[in-house]
Enzyme design. Structure first.
Site, PDB file in Angstrom:
ATOM      1  N   SER B  20       9.294  38.107  14.035  1.00 36.42           N
ATOM      2  CA  SER B  20       8.243  37.685  13.099  1.00 36.42           C
ATOM      3  C   SER B  20       6.904  38.382  13.345  1.00 36.42           C
ATOM      4  O   SER B  20       6.047  38.360  12.489  1.00 36.42           O
ATOM      5  CB  SER B  20       8.071  36.162  13.109  1.00 36.42           C
ATOM      6  OG  SER B  20       7.202  35.760  14.136  1.00 36.42           O
ATOM      7  N   LYS B  63       2.040  33.843  17.536  1.00 43.39           N
ATOM      8  CA  LYS B  63       1.630  33.937  16.128  1.00 43.39           C
ATOM      9  C   LYS B  63       0.239  34.537  16.046  1.00 43.39           C
ATOM     10  O   LYS B  63      -0.389  34.822  17.056  1.00 43.39           O
ATOM     11  CB  LYS B  63       1.601  32.534  15.484  1.00 43.39           C
ATOM     12  CG  LYS B  63       2.927  31.801  15.477  1.00 43.39           C
ATOM     13  CD  LYS B  63       3.946  32.420  14.537  1.00 43.39           C
ATOM     14  CE  LYS B  63       5.352  31.943  14.867  1.00 43.39           C
ATOM     15  NZ  LYS B  63       6.394  32.752  14.256  1.00 43.39           N
TER      16      LYS B  63
END
Lengths: 173, 106
Positions: B20, B63
């Site tokens: 991701s 993230k």
């Protein structure tokens, strides 16, 4: 300097591996089905049947026959191992990811059932044991019934129509 | 011995798993995270951070800070939205769930 830092950190990593940080997607896709586990358990039963049908090892005189016998036995054992492990994996995922505490009201024996499946699957890897294989299939079918019941479906048992015989559990249409 | 000692240090090593954050961070890449980065300043949009999954705090995620959401919450997103589980799923993360800021790769 930079490479010294890098190699020192890599050395530390070897002594104490870094924790993993996840950058991936766990889509809660919500798609679960105990059927794969059931097929796995049926396969374990079937391998016990085939091993039993194989009979005694041919004498040392006929080398080709002996090789064929050992080859078949090895393959049946390998598939039995594989499918017993598949049962464990499939049941663990449904048990861990799908079932929620509120489902336990309808399936109070779920944890014991799963525990039995883990133990029986292990026993089926260790042994050639038709009783253990049938017990595993029965436990997996109980699990499948708990799964479909938790979704409000009623459950029906039909002849499996597979070489293994017996029944399969399905949600009623 | 080492992990216990490590918990006292203001930085920590992590290994990335998953896609991701690529191409900024590739799977298996290792990073050092500065756990003191936000002791005296606030996270800023664009910062790469390690956060705890609010639904399962034992799980660590890596993230990027997207924006501030409320007095003590931040929205975090993966760089590749189609293969990321992030604030779109679990909402803003509180300050106490932000472990630290990525300092460098090694």
């Amino acid at each position: 300097m930079k490479s010294l830092l890098r190699s020192s950190l890599r050395l530390i990593d070897r002594l104490s591996p870094p924790e993993t940080v996840s950058a991936h997607c766990d889509i809660p896709c919500g798609i679960y089905d105990p059927h794969v586990a059931q097929i796995g358990a049926q396969t374990v039963v079937r391998m016990n049947q085939l091993i039993s049908d194989l009979g005694d090892a041919p004498g040392p005189g006929d080398q080709a026959k002996s090789a064929a016998w050992h080859n078949s036995l090895s393959r049946y054992i390998a598939v039995k191992e594989e499918h017993a492990e598949l049962v464990k994996q499939e049941v663990r995922i449904i048990w861990g990811d799908y079932f929620k505490p509120e489902h336990l009201e309808k399936a109070p024996d779920l944890h014991t059932n799963v525990w039995n499946i883990m133990k029986l699957a292990g026993k089926n890897r260790q042994e050639v044991n038709m009783q253990a294989a049938e017990d595993l299939l029965a436990a997996v079918q109980t699990f499948a019934e708990a799964f479909w019941t938790s979704k409000g479906a009623s459950v029906q048992r039909q002849p499996s129509r597979q070489a293994v015989g017996g029944e399969s559990v399905y949600p009623a249409p | 011995m080492l992990p216990k000692l490590g918990a006292l240090l203001p930085f920590a090593r992590y290994q990335v798993e998953g896609e991701s954050m690529s191409p900024a961070l590739s799977p298996r890449e290792r990073v050092v995270v500065n756990k003191a980065a936000y002791w005296f300043s606030k996270p800023r949009p664009g910062d790469l951070v390690v956060v705890r999954d609010p639904r399962r705090p034992d799980r660590l995620l890596i993230k990027r800070i997207d924006s501030e959401a409320g007095p003590d919450g931040w929205l975090v997103l993966g760089d590749n939205p189609q293969s990321s589980t992030d604030s779109r799923h679990f909402g803003p993360v509180g300050r106490e769930l932000i472990v630290g800021k990525v300092w460098f790769r090694y």
